[in-house]
Design an enzyme around this catalytic site. Sequence first.
Site, PDB file in Angstrom:
ATOM      1  N   ARG A  71       0.193   2.871   6.897  1.00  0.00           N
ATOM      2  CA  ARG A  71      -1.150   3.131   6.359  1.00  0.00           C
ATOM      3  C   ARG A  71      -1.350   4.632   6.106  1.00  0.00           C
ATOM      4  O   ARG A  71      -1.333   5.076   4.970  1.00  0.00           O
ATOM      5  CB  ARG A  71      -2.211   2.559   7.328  1.00  0.00           C
ATOM      6  CG  ARG A  71      -3.611   2.469   6.734  1.00  0.00           C
ATOM      7  CD  ARG A  71      -4.387   3.766   6.719  1.00  0.00           C
ATOM      8  NE  ARG A  71      -4.505   4.383   8.037  1.00  0.00           N
ATOM      9  CZ  ARG A  71      -4.969   5.603   8.226  1.00  0.00           C
ATOM     10  NH1 ARG A  71      -5.373   6.348   7.208  1.00  0.00           N
ATOM     11  NH2 ARG A  71      -5.033   6.131   9.445  1.00  0.00           N
ATOM     12  N   ASP A  72      -1.453   5.416   7.171  1.00  0.00           N
ATOM     13  CA  ASP A  72      -1.749   6.840   6.984  1.00  0.00           C
ATOM     14  C   ASP A  72      -0.597   7.523   6.255  1.00  0.00           C
ATOM     15  O   ASP A  72      -0.804   8.447   5.470  1.00  0.00           O
ATOM     16  CB  ASP A  72      -1.967   7.506   8.350  1.00  0.00           C
ATOM     17  CG  ASP A  72      -2.861   8.734   8.271  1.00  0.00           C
ATOM     18  OD1 ASP A  72      -3.293   9.079   7.164  1.00  0.00           O
ATOM     19  OD2 ASP A  72      -3.114   9.352   9.319  1.00  0.00           O
ATOM     20  N   ASN A 117       1.609  13.005   9.110  1.00  0.00           N
ATOM     21  CA  ASN A 117       1.330  12.820  10.530  1.00  0.00           C
ATOM     22  C   ASN A 117       2.466  13.393  11.362  1.00  0.00           C
ATOM     23  O   ASN A 117       3.585  13.574  10.875  1.00  0.00           O
ATOM     24  CB  ASN A 117       1.262  11.317  10.866  1.00  0.00           C
ATOM     25  CG  ASN A 117       0.097  10.630  10.233  1.00  0.00           C
ATOM     26  OD1 ASN A 117       0.194  10.153   9.124  1.00  0.00           O
ATOM     27  ND2 ASN A 117      -1.023  10.577  10.935  1.00  0.00           N
ATOM     28  N   HIS A 137      -1.872  15.521  12.775  1.00  0.00           N
ATOM     29  CA  HIS A 137      -1.096  15.816  11.569  1.00  0.00           C
ATOM     30  C   HIS A 137      -0.346  17.114  11.856  1.00  0.00           C
ATOM     31  O   HIS A 137      -0.764  17.912  12.696  1.00  0.00           O
ATOM     32  CB  HIS A 137      -2.012  15.914  10.346  1.00  0.00           C
ATOM     33  CG  HIS A 137      -2.517  14.563   9.904  1.00  0.00           C
ATOM     34  ND1 HIS A 137      -2.032  13.918   8.801  1.00  0.00           N
ATOM     35  CD2 HIS A 137      -3.423  13.721  10.454  1.00  0.00           C
ATOM     36  CE1 HIS A 137      -2.633  12.738   8.671  1.00  0.00           C
ATOM     37  NE2 HIS A 137      -3.492  12.598   9.673  1.00  0.00           N
ATOM     38  N   CYS A 145      -3.687  12.933   4.155  1.00  0.00           N
ATOM     39  CA  CYS A 145      -4.921  12.264   3.773  1.00  0.00           C
ATOM     40  C   CYS A 145      -5.307  12.723   2.386  1.00  0.00           C
ATOM     41  O   CYS A 145      -5.395  13.925   2.128  1.00  0.00           O
ATOM     42  CB  CYS A 145      -6.040  12.580   4.763  1.00  0.00           C
ATOM     43  SG  CYS A 145      -7.579  11.769   4.281  1.00  0.00           S
ATOM     44  N   HIS A 193      -4.461  11.747  17.467  1.00  0.00           N
ATOM     45  CA  HIS A 193      -3.903  11.501  16.129  1.00  0.00           C
ATOM     46  C   HIS A 193      -3.686  12.876  15.479  1.00  0.00           C
ATOM     47  O   HIS A 193      -4.632  13.502  15.012  1.00  0.00           O
ATOM     48  CB  HIS A 193      -4.927  10.663  15.357  1.00  0.00           C
ATOM     49  CG  HIS A 193      -4.597  10.343  13.947  1.00  0.00           C
ATOM     50  ND1 HIS A 193      -4.218   9.082  13.535  1.00  0.00           N
ATOM     51  CD2 HIS A 193      -4.612  11.097  12.822  1.00  0.00           C
ATOM     52  CE1 HIS A 193      -4.032   9.073  12.222  1.00  0.00           C
ATOM     53  NE2 HIS A 193      -4.259  10.286  11.765  1.00  0.00           N
TER      54      HIS A 193
HETATM   55  P1  HMG Z   1     -18.450   4.467  -2.692  1.00  0.00           P
HETATM   56  O1  HMG Z   1     -17.746   5.494  -3.463  1.00  0.00           O
HETATM   57  O2  HMG Z   1     -19.624   4.873  -1.875  1.00  0.00           O
HETATM   58  O3  HMG Z   1     -18.999   3.447  -3.700  1.00  0.00           O
HETATM   59  O4  HMG Z   1     -17.362   3.748  -1.758  1.00  0.00           O
HETATM   60  P2  HMG Z   1     -19.219   1.906  -3.651  1.00  0.00           P
HETATM   61  O5  HMG Z   1     -19.479   1.390  -2.270  1.00  0.00           O
HETATM   62  O6  HMG Z   1     -20.255   1.665  -4.664  1.00  0.00           O
HETATM   63  O7  HMG Z   1     -17.803   1.397  -4.180  1.00  0.00           O
HETATM   64  C1  HMG Z   1     -17.046   2.058  -5.166  1.00  0.00           C
HETATM   65  C2  HMG Z   1     -16.054   1.102  -5.781  1.00  0.00           C
HETATM   66  O8  HMG Z   1     -15.188   0.613  -4.765  1.00  0.00           O
HETATM   67  C3  HMG Z   1     -16.717  -0.131  -6.381  1.00  0.00           C
HETATM   68  O9  HMG Z   1     -15.854  -0.594  -7.416  1.00  0.00           O
HETATM   69  C4  HMG Z   1     -16.680  -1.120  -5.260  1.00  0.00           C
HETATM   70  O10 HMG Z   1     -16.707  -2.429  -5.683  1.00  0.00           O
HETATM   71  C5  HMG Z   1     -15.343  -0.811  -4.621  1.00  0.00           C
HETATM   72  P3  HMG Z   1     -16.221  -0.404  -8.977  1.00  0.00           P
HETATM   73  O11 HMG Z   1     -17.554  -1.047  -9.133  1.00  0.00           O
HETATM   74  O12 HMG Z   1     -16.291   1.096  -9.160  1.00  0.00           O
HETATM   75  O13 HMG Z   1     -15.092  -1.046  -9.660  1.00  0.00           O
HETATM   76  N1  HMG Z   1     -15.262  -1.094  -3.189  1.00  0.00           N
HETATM   77  C6  HMG Z   1     -14.236  -1.738  -2.611  1.00  0.00           C
HETATM   78  N2  HMG Z   1     -13.119  -2.292  -3.119  1.00  0.00           N
HETATM   79  C7  HMG Z   1     -12.275  -2.859  -2.242  1.00  0.00           C
HETATM   80  N3  HMG Z   1     -12.498  -2.915  -0.909  1.00  0.00           N
HETATM   81  C8  HMG Z   1     -13.609  -2.380  -0.390  1.00  0.00           C
HETATM   82  C9  HMG Z   1     -14.541  -1.769  -1.253  1.00  0.00           C
HETATM   83  N4  HMG Z   1     -15.707  -1.156  -1.050  1.00  0.00           N
HETATM   84  C10 HMG Z   1     -16.147  -0.744  -2.247  1.00  0.00           C
HETATM   85  N5  HMG Z   1     -13.793  -2.414   0.931  1.00  0.00           N
HETATM   86  C11 HMG Z   1     -16.069   3.493   0.223  1.00  0.00           C
HETATM   87  C12 HMG Z   1     -17.427   3.810  -0.376  1.00  0.00           C
HETATM   88  C13 HMG Z   1     -16.189   3.785   1.695  1.00  0.00           C
HETATM   89  C14 HMG Z   1     -15.757   2.051  -0.018  1.00  0.00           C
HETATM   90  C15 HMG Z   1     -14.982   4.394  -0.434  1.00  0.00           C
HETATM   91  O14 HMG Z   1     -15.394   5.712  -0.419  1.00  0.00           O
HETATM   92  C16 HMG Z   1     -13.667   4.225   0.242  1.00  0.00           C
HETATM   93  O15 HMG Z   1     -12.989   3.219   0.128  1.00  0.00           O
HETATM   94  N6  HMG Z   1     -13.205   5.260   1.021  1.00  0.00           N
HETATM   95  C17 HMG Z   1     -12.010   5.116   1.816  1.00  0.00           C
HETATM   96  C18 HMG Z   1     -11.220   6.360   1.735  1.00  0.00           C
HETATM   97  C19 HMG Z   1      -9.953   6.226   2.568  1.00  0.00           C
HETATM   98  O16 HMG Z   1      -9.357   5.179   2.685  1.00  0.00           O
HETATM   99  N7  HMG Z   1      -9.519   7.379   3.166  1.00  0.00           N
HETATM  100  C20 HMG Z   1      -8.340   7.426   3.931  1.00  0.00           C
HETATM  101  C21 HMG Z   1      -8.463   6.778   5.260  1.00  0.00           C
HETATM  102  S1  HMG Z   1      -9.265   7.797   6.490  1.00  0.00           S
HETATM  103  C22 HMG Z   1      -7.992   8.796   7.096  1.00  0.00           C
HETATM  104  O17 HMG Z   1      -6.919   8.824   6.550  1.00  0.00           O
HETATM  105  C23 HMG Z   1      -8.222   9.579   8.366  1.00  0.00           C
HETATM  106  C24 HMG Z   1      -7.484   8.982   9.565  1.00  0.00           C
HETATM  107  O18 HMG Z   1      -6.084   8.910   9.342  1.00  0.00           O
HETATM  108  C25 HMG Z   1      -7.745   9.835  10.824  1.00  0.00           C
HETATM  109  C26 HMG Z   1      -7.494  11.333  10.600  1.00  0.00           C
HETATM  110  O19 HMG Z   1      -6.381  11.724  10.210  1.00  0.00           O
HETATM  111  O20 HMG Z   1      -8.454  12.069  10.809  1.00  0.00           O
HETATM  112  C27 HMG Z   1      -7.988   7.567   9.876  1.00  0.00           C
HETATM  113 MG    MG Z   2      -4.681  10.605   9.599  1.00  0.00          MG
END
Ligand code: HMG
Ligand code: MG
Length: 316
Positions: free
Chosen positions: A19-20, A253, A213, A244, A211
């Site tokens: 995933r990450d 990571n 990086h 990320c 966690h």
């Molecule tokens: P949003 O931009 O606020 O807008 O999304 P929305 O809710 O209106 O959705 C935008 C579009 O995404 C729409 O599609 C929705 O239908 C679709 P469109 O109409 O434009 O075609 N959508 C989805 N599609 C599939 N599955 C869903 C979903 N939800 C909405 N669940 C949202 C808000 C949170 C969904 C978006 O910003 C998002 O997905 N963000 C995730 C980003 C991400 O994955 N980041 C990486 C993971 S975090 C990380 O890596 C840190 C970590 O490792 C720890 C660390 O290192 O600190 C965990």
């Molecule tokens: Mg991470």
Amino acid sequence: MSGAPGRPSRVTVVEVGPRDGLQNEKSIVGAAVKADLIRRRAGAGLPVVEAGAFVSPARVPQMADTAEVLALLEPRPAVSLPVLVPNRRGLEAALEAGAREIALFVSASEGFSQRNIACSRAESLARLSDVAALARSSRVAMRGYVSCVIACPYDGPQDPAATVEMVKGLVDLGCGEISLGDTIGVGTADSVRRVIDRVARHLPRDRIAMHFHDTYGQAVANVLASLEEGIAVFDSSVAGLGGCPFAVGATGNLATEDLLFLLDGLGIETGVDLAEVVRIGTWISGQLGRANASRAGRALAAAAGGQTGSGPMAKG
Ligand code: HMG
Ligand code: MG
């Protein structure tokens, strides 16, 4: 509330490479390779393998096929396979795909919260209350992540109080273990100790995971500092993959191979087969056409006469 710090005799390694790691690789590997990676990681003795994310495919195209990956994992290996879920839609898709564990994620900083999930810290917890209620009624286990516990790529250094606030929010939602993310890898041993000390006043140390990086090469040192603070769960990524997409400059990571080499040297048990982890790191680096970012992985593969992966190092 927190137990006395002391180096643990056993550590749980949470493999987050599928995933990450893969979420930030430029080359997108297919679902079959992802499923193979997860199965092989489970086979190497890793008890938890983060299998993907049900997030917006427009934001993170690398994770768009997580349902297909889970379908390819039937019969499921006997390990935990959590998936990241950002909202109710994500949870519904995860349940539909048969996920039994999820990870909820929030940020200690406002800037990263806005860029990563398009809402404020307070809004993120409010949005997740609905998700958590459905997860609890579906008997799905929840892990929590707090990002940017040391510093934020947009807001700079973080006060541990902000992390504590988000940890409490996730615990109130029903998360068991909370993983504290040094998302951009700028932490050094003392800043890591400080944040653990602050969080441990509110959450037992055996519910805290770290966690890291490895952007500044401090991840292994930060693990040692965390071990001495009594932490016994670490997230890491095969071959140091990833980063990320919403944290500019963050590299991969902590590599699982580097983590295991440290823990083996300290005589700390993990139940993980390091030699097999090294072979998998070499293989997935080859699949991605990039160099293996794990120093221990490269050295051990060379010592075993194996390949070390080819191609340029991926940038975070
Ligand atoms: P949003 O931009 O606020 O807008 O999304 P929305 O809710 O209106 O959705 C935008 C579009 O995404 C729409 O599609 C929705 O239908 C679709 P469109 O109409 O434009 O075609 N959508 C989805 N599609 C599939 N599955 C869903 C979903 N939800 C909405 N669940 C949202 C808000 C949170 C969904 C978006 O910003 C998002 O997905 N963000 C995730 C980003 C991400 O994955 N980041 C990486 C993971 S975090 C990380 O890596 C840190 C970590 O490792 C720890 C660390 O290192 O600190 C965990
Ligand atoms: Mg991470």
